[in-house]
Design an enzyme around this catalytic site. Structure first.
Site, short mmCIF file in Angstrom:
data_model
loop_
_atom_site.label_atom_id
_atom_site.label_comp_id
_atom_site.label_asym_id
_atom_site.label_seq_id
_atom_site.Cartn_x
_atom_site.Cartn_y
_atom_site.Cartn_z
CE LYS A 188 34.95 21.04 -24.89
NZ LYS A 188 35.65 21.18 -24.43
P1 NAD Z 1 39.42 10.72 -23.40
O1 NAD Z 1 38.22 10.03 -23.88
O2 NAD Z 1 40.76 10.62 -24.10
O3 NAD Z 1 39.35 9.81 -21.56
C1 NAD Z 1 38.64 9.69 -20.62
C2 NAD Z 1 39.26 9.45 -19.82
O4 NAD Z 1 38.70 9.06 -18.63
C3 NAD Z 1 39.29 7.61 -20.32
O5 NAD Z 1 40.07 6.68 -20.05
C4 NAD Z 1 37.69 7.15 -19.88
O6 NAD Z 1 36.99 5.60 -19.26
C5 NAD Z 1 37.62 8.10 -18.64
N1 NAD Z 1 36.06 8.09 -17.58
C6 NAD Z 1 35.28 8.71 -18.99
N2 NAD Z 1 34.13 8.46 -18.19
C7 NAD Z 1 34.61 9.20 -16.56
C8 NAD Z 1 33.51 8.40 -15.14
N3 NAD Z 1 32.35 8.95 -15.32
N4 NAD Z 1 34.18 7.89 -14.58
C9 NAD Z 1 35.94 7.41 -14.75
N5 NAD Z 1 36.38 8.01 -15.91
C10 NAD Z 1 35.76 8.20 -16.64
O7 NAD Z 1 39.10 12.86 -22.95
P2 NAD Z 1 40.32 13.44 -22.73
O8 NAD Z 1 40.45 14.18 -23.79
O9 NAD Z 1 41.56 12.49 -22.15
O10 NAD Z 1 39.22 14.09 -21.34
C11 NAD Z 1 39.09 14.42 -20.47
C12 NAD Z 1 38.73 15.30 -19.75
O11 NAD Z 1 39.98 16.27 -20.02
C13 NAD Z 1 37.02 15.85 -20.31
O12 NAD Z 1 37.12 16.68 -19.43
C14 NAD Z 1 37.82 16.47 -20.91
O13 NAD Z 1 37.03 18.24 -21.81
C15 NAD Z 1 39.40 17.98 -20.65
N6 NAD Z 1 40.05 18.13 -22.04
C16 NAD Z 1 41.06 17.76 -22.97
C17 NAD Z 1 41.91 18.38 -23.36
C18 NAD Z 1 42.46 17.49 -24.93
O14 NAD Z 1 43.61 17.96 -25.28
N7 NAD Z 1 41.97 16.01 -24.72
C19 NAD Z 1 41.98 19.65 -23.25
C20 NAD Z 1 41.18 20.27 -21.92
C21 NAD Z 1 40.41 19.33 -21.29
#
Ligand code: NAD
Length: 431
Positions: A121
């Site tokens: 990461k």
């Molecule tokens: P992103 O930036 O596209 O979306 C994050 C969302 O969460 C946004 O709507 C943001 O406004 C909201 N957010 C951020 N901080 C917040 C808070 N404190 N309270 C409430 N809402 C909040 O990111 P993503 O890619 O969707 O990732 C979200 C989670 O999923 C992370 O933990 C990431 O590590 C995990 N993840 C993502 C992927 C991927 O393929 N994108 C894969 C596995 C895990």
């Protein structure tokens, strides 16, 4: 009979750079699972620490001509099963310890799905919303250059995470390719299709979340098309998950972004919500639903609560008030150790992150394989292969949880730890 091997001497006190709440959460989960994993003590000790960590300082020319300095990290937890794999995030909370925790979870996730990868990461500590597109490009290109000594298609393959996307990956791919003199699409996953990306990759994590939720609801005796669902986070994971849930007939009663959420017990009109978000840059002010804070959203009564925002959302403070019948972790590390324990005592099952959000790395793996072969698959083939991987992993976790009376998280971790430990045992310690 084989003689019991002595445990490896612990490194000692946790190195200060790893003394981070999220890393302690990851190690705490590992310790709980190790009790059931039955792996050799010296192997267990090796799993506790990342193999390699790089810390860099990134100068970025801002649009006003000044130079900003930003801290960046890349942590590789284990390369025993293959190259390391993991996202890159831009966030003001990024630390080396946070990256180490997320890298460890990536190791478990890849092992659980039996992908030939270890976990990594990385990220840059910054406020991405304050950057213009040009500033983001300069940040990304310089960060990629600083990572050159440790990344590569056979070494470590980055992907998008919080606040990074297809464009970020295209810049990373281009920067790496310029260094070696030819196009290397397999250096990153989550790229645009035009430079070797895969169909279904952008939606894969959210789709995978719902595949796991649907199967779990069925095994628990319910029906997804009768379920009321709450989704925290409306980004790449939560946004897709909300739509997939609605497509399968579930009622999505509340969703949120960082500014807060919207709630309608009759079910939200997601198309209208998307149009509002495009026009207004967020969910705030959506007129056809009641506004709700992120804290209150987590406590809404529902059948399924999907956590798809960020870490440490269910904690000792609010776990006693969670009113969901099933919690699904789309985000990484959204439930603290204490929160987990309280949910377990209250009989609320948690579908753990390393299983539930593994669809992203699964299709990233498919993207890498397609890039290496220069041969691309269609959407139906990828969806079918994703379903096979997710349901095989869920099945192994469920069977172990039932057989040994473990939580789904412990069962998932034990399954992963055994995969990695077997490989570590077979390869031995070099030199
Ligand atoms: P992103 O930036 O596209 O979306 C994050 C969302 O969460 C946004 O709507 C943001 O406004 C909201 N957010 C951020 N901080 C917040 C808070 N404190 N309270 C409430 N809402 C909040 O990111 P993503 O890619 O969707 O990732 C979200 C989670 O999923 C992370 O933990 C990431 O590590 C995990 N993840 C993502 C992927 C991927 O393929 N994108 C894969 C596995 C895990």
């Amino acid at each position: 009979m084989a003689q019991a091997k002595p445990a490896a001497a612990p490194i000692g006190e946790l190195p200060p750079e790893l003394d981070d709440p999220l890393f302690l959460q990851a190690v705490g989960q590992l310790d709980l699972a190790l009790v059931h994993a039955g792996v050799d003590g010296s192997v267990a000790e090796r799993l506790r620490y990342p193999e390699r960590a790089l810390s860099v300082s990134i100068p970025v020319r801002r649009d006003d001509g000044t130079i900003g300095m930003y801290a960046g990290y890349r942590v590789q937890h284990s390369s025993v099963l293959g190259p390391t794999k993991g996202g890159v995030r831009y966030d003001r909370a990024v630390t080396l310890g946070e990256c180490a925790a997320l890298a460890m979870w990536m190791t478990w996730k890849c092992a659980l799905l039996r992908l030939p990868y270890g976990g990594a990461k990385g990220g840059v500590r910054c406020e991405p919303r304050s950057f213009s597109v040009g500033e983001l490009e300069r940040l990304t290109r310089r960060f990629t250059t600083e990572l050159l000594p440790i990344i590569g298609p056979e070494r470590d393959i980055p992907a998008p995470d919080m606040a990074t996307d297809e464009q970020t990956m295209a810049w990373m791919m281009d920067t790496y390719s310029m260094q070696v003199g030819h196009a290397v699409p397999e250096i990153v996953t989550g790229k645009p299709l035009s430079v070797g990306g895969s169909v279904l990759r952008p939606e894969a994590t959210g789709i995978g979340v719902v595949m796991v939720v649907e199967e779990a609801v069925r095994r628990l005796g319910g029906r997804l098309d009768e379920a009321a669902c709450v989704v925290q986070g409306y980004g790449k994971v939560g946004g897709v998950a909300a739509h997939e849930l609605a497509l399968r007939g579930a009622r999505v009663v509340a969703v949120s972004d960082i500014a807060g959420g919207v709630h309608d017990p009759r079910g939200l009109d997601l198309a209208a919500l998307d149009a509002w978000r495009v026009a207004h840059g967020g969910l705030e002010g959506f007129p056809d639903a009641e506004a709700v804070t992120n804290a209150a959203l987590l406590e809404l009564p529902c059948d399924v609560l999907v956590l798809a925002a960020t870490e440490k959302q269910i904690t000792a403070e609010n776990a006693g008030r969670i009113a969901a019948r099933l919690v699904a972790e789309g985000a990484n590390g959204p439930t603290t150790l204490e929160g987990d324990q309280i949910l377990a005592e209250r009989g609320i099952p948690v579908l753990p992150d390393i299983l539930t959000n593994a669809g992203g790395v699964a299709v990233s793996y498919f993207e890498w394989v397609q890039d290496l072969q220069r041969f691309f698959w269609d959407r139906d083939e990828i969806r079918a292969r994703l379903r096979d991987l997710m349901s095989d992993a869920l099945n192994r976790v469920w069977t172990l949880a039932e057989a040994e009376g473990l939580s789904f998280r412990s069962a998932a971790l034990v399954t992963s730890i055994r995969e990695v430990a077997d490989a570590l045992e077979a390869r031995g310690v070099y030199p």
